[in-house]
Design a protein around this motif. Structure first.
Motif, PDB file in Angstrom:
ATOM      1  N   ALA A   4      -2.896  43.595  -4.743  1.00 34.19           N
ATOM      2  CA  ALA A   4      -4.241  44.149  -4.885  1.00 34.19           C
ATOM      3  C   ALA A   4      -5.301  43.179  -4.388  1.00 34.19           C
ATOM      4  N   ASP A   5      -4.965  41.897  -4.344  1.00 42.98           N
ATOM      5  CA  ASP A   5      -5.915  40.866  -3.944  1.00 42.98           C
ATOM      6  C   ASP A   5      -5.604  40.268  -2.576  1.00 42.98           C
ATOM      7  N   LYS A   6      -4.680  40.843  -1.830  1.00 45.92           N
ATOM      8  CA  LYS A   6      -4.169  40.176  -0.644  1.00 45.92           C
ATOM      9  C   LYS A   6      -4.058  41.129   0.536  1.00 45.92           C
ATOM     10  N   ASN A   7      -4.340  40.616   1.719  1.00 48.42           N
ATOM     11  CA  ASN A   7      -4.072  41.348   2.943  1.00 48.42           C
ATOM     12  C   ASN A   7      -2.588  41.163   3.248  1.00 48.42           C
ATOM     13  N   LEU A   8      -1.844  42.260   3.301  1.00 51.46           N
ATOM     14  CA  LEU A   8      -0.399  42.196   3.483  1.00 51.46           C
ATOM     15  C   LEU A   8       0.017  41.889   4.921  1.00 51.46           C
ATOM     16  N   SER A   9      -0.936  41.920   5.842  1.00 51.00           N
ATOM     17  CA  SER A   9      -0.609  41.735   7.254  1.00 51.00           C
ATOM     18  C   SER A   9      -0.832  40.311   7.741  1.00 51.00           C
ATOM     19  N   ASN A 129      -2.367  56.921  -5.007  1.00 48.10           N
ATOM     20  CA  ASN A 129      -3.268  57.940  -4.458  1.00 48.10           C
ATOM     21  C   ASN A 129      -3.499  57.681  -2.970  1.00 48.10           C
ATOM     22  N   MET A 130      -4.166  58.623  -2.327  1.00 39.38           N
ATOM     23  CA  MET A 130      -4.413  58.520  -0.886  1.00 39.38           C
ATOM     24  C   MET A 130      -5.280  57.313  -0.551  1.00 39.38           C
ATOM     25  N   GLU A 131      -6.237  56.992  -1.390  1.00 32.38           N
ATOM     26  CA  GLU A 131      -7.097  55.825  -1.140  1.00 32.38           C
ATOM     27  C   GLU A 131      -6.263  54.550  -1.037  1.00 32.38           C
ATOM     28  N   GLN A 132      -5.341  54.355  -1.971  1.00 33.23           N
ATOM     29  CA  GLN A 132      -4.470  53.178  -1.913  1.00 33.23           C
ATOM     30  C   GLN A 132      -3.601  53.195  -0.659  1.00 33.23           C
ATOM     31  N   ALA A 133      -3.133  54.373  -0.268  1.00 34.14           N
ATOM     32  CA  ALA A 133      -2.312  54.479   0.943  1.00 34.14           C
ATOM     33  C   ALA A 133      -3.096  54.028   2.164  1.00 34.14           C
ATOM     34  N   LEU A 134      -4.319  54.502   2.292  1.00 38.42           N
ATOM     35  CA  LEU A 134      -5.146  54.146   3.444  1.00 38.42           C
ATOM     36  C   LEU A 134      -5.522  52.668   3.441  1.00 38.42           C
ATOM     37  N   GLU A 135      -5.683  52.080   2.255  1.00 40.54           N
ATOM     38  CA  GLU A 135      -5.962  50.644   2.162  1.00 40.54           C
ATOM     39  C   GLU A 135      -4.804  49.813   2.694  1.00 40.54           C
ATOM     40  N   ARG A 136      -3.592  50.370   2.658  1.00 38.85           N
ATOM     41  CA  ARG A 136      -2.387  49.666   3.109  1.00 38.85           C
ATOM     42  C   ARG A 136      -1.911  50.136   4.481  1.00 38.85           C
ATOM     43  N   ALA A 137      -2.712  50.975   5.115  1.00 39.75           N
ATOM     44  CA  ALA A 137      -2.387  51.494   6.452  1.00 39.75           C
ATOM     45  C   ALA A 137      -3.540  51.171   7.403  1.00 39.75           C
ATOM     46  N   GLY A 139      -6.355  49.366   6.212  1.00 39.90           N
ATOM     47  CA  GLY A 139      -7.559  49.127   5.429  1.00 39.90           C
ATOM     48  C   GLY A 139      -7.622  47.699   4.915  1.00 39.90           C
ATOM     49  N   MET A 140      -8.248  47.529   3.768  1.00 40.47           N
ATOM     50  CA  MET A 140      -8.506  46.185   3.242  1.00 40.47           C
ATOM     51  C   MET A 140      -7.244  45.389   2.896  1.00 40.47           C
ATOM     52  N   HIS A 141      -6.109  46.064   2.739  1.00 37.92           N
ATOM     53  CA  HIS A 141      -4.874  45.347   2.434  1.00 37.92           C
ATOM     54  C   HIS A 141      -3.972  45.201   3.659  1.00 37.92           C
ATOM     55  N   GLY A 142      -4.522  45.413   4.831  1.00 31.31           N
ATOM     56  CA  GLY A 142      -3.740  45.256   6.054  1.00 31.31           C
ATOM     57  C   GLY A 142      -3.006  46.528   6.401  1.00 31.31           C
ATOM     58  N   ASN A 143      -1.897  46.380   7.092  1.00 33.24           N
ATOM     59  CA  ASN A 143      -1.123  47.533   7.538  1.00 33.24           C
ATOM     60  C   ASN A 143       0.359  47.258   7.291  1.00 33.24           C
ATOM     61  N   LYS A 144       0.967  48.062   6.439  1.00 33.67           N
ATOM     62  CA  LYS A 144       2.393  47.922   6.121  1.00 33.67           C
ATOM     63  C   LYS A 144       3.247  48.099   7.384  1.00 33.67           C
ATOM     64  N   GLY A 145       2.728  48.841   8.373  1.00 36.47           N
ATOM     65  CA  GLY A 145       3.442  48.969   9.649  1.00 36.47           C
ATOM     66  C   GLY A 145       3.564  47.632  10.348  1.00 36.47           C
ATOM     67  N   ASP A 146       2.491  46.823  10.324  1.00 35.37           N
ATOM     68  CA  ASP A 146       2.545  45.464  10.882  1.00 35.37           C
ATOM     69  C   ASP A 146       3.638  44.662  10.174  1.00 35.37           C
ATOM     70  N   GLU A 147       3.610  44.717   8.852  1.00 32.38           N
ATOM     71  CA  GLU A 147       4.557  43.957   8.043  1.00 32.38           C
ATOM     72  C   GLU A 147       5.995  44.391   8.320  1.00 32.38           C
TER      73      GLU A 147
END
Length: 167
Positions: A4-9, A129-137, A139-147
């Motif tokens: 929740a506090d980190k950019n995953l990318s 929820n969709m907001e969390q999904a977009l944050e990880r695609a 958004g503010m938490h990076g992109n899980k696709g990159d990871e």
């Protein structure tokens, strides 16, 4: 630090292998395409950025995340595919469907990877929820696709290190 506090990318790119001759399959769930298309773009762009050739990246589509396992099995069985990246999103709803689907997909992709001895990467978002999904695609938490793409690259590097003496 929680995600929740980190950019995953953000990841360590030291010592990455040469992937210019490696062939990747990126499997994309069509369900929640607003999210999965962003995951695909992240995975594709990361592979290109770190040396994959566009002609060595093959995309496949499946209806939903549950079908990622079978699609990944089919790609992983091909001798010309070096790694499979499975991308999807299962959003928590009013029922427990997400628990069953997420568990089945995670276990199924692990089994495919073990069976084929190839990296089969779990790039499935499991948000509330969709907001969390977009944050990880993207958004503010990076992109899980990159990871997911970086994980595939690093696993191919590890495999190369382990088996380098075998040719």
């Amino acid at each position: 630090m929680s995600s929740a506090d980190k950019n995953l990318s953000v990841f360590n790119t030291a010592g990455l292998p040469d992937i210019s001759s490696k062939k990747f399959a990126i499997l994309v769930a069509e369900w929640n395409s607003e999210v999965t298309e962003k995951l695909f773009a992240g995975a594709y762009d990361t592979l290109i950025q770190y040396g994959a050739m566009p002609q060595n990246i093959e995309r496949g589509n499946v209806p939903g995340s549950f079908e990622l396992t079978t699609g990944s099995q089919w790609y992983a069985e091909r001798k010309d595919i070096d790694a499979v990246i499975a991308l999807g999103v299962v959003i928590q709803g009013e029922t427990k469907h997400n628990d069953y689907i997420n568990h089945a997909v995670a276990q199924g992709l692990t089994n495919v990877s073990i069976k084929t001895s190839k990296p089969v990467i779990f790039g499935v978002l499991t948000p509330n929820n969709m907001e969390q999904a977009l944050e990880r695609a993207g958004g503010m938490h990076g992109n899980k696709g990159d990871e997911a793409a970086m994980t595939a690259i690093k696993m191919l590097g590890l495999r190369g290190e382990i088996f380098k003496s075998q040719g």
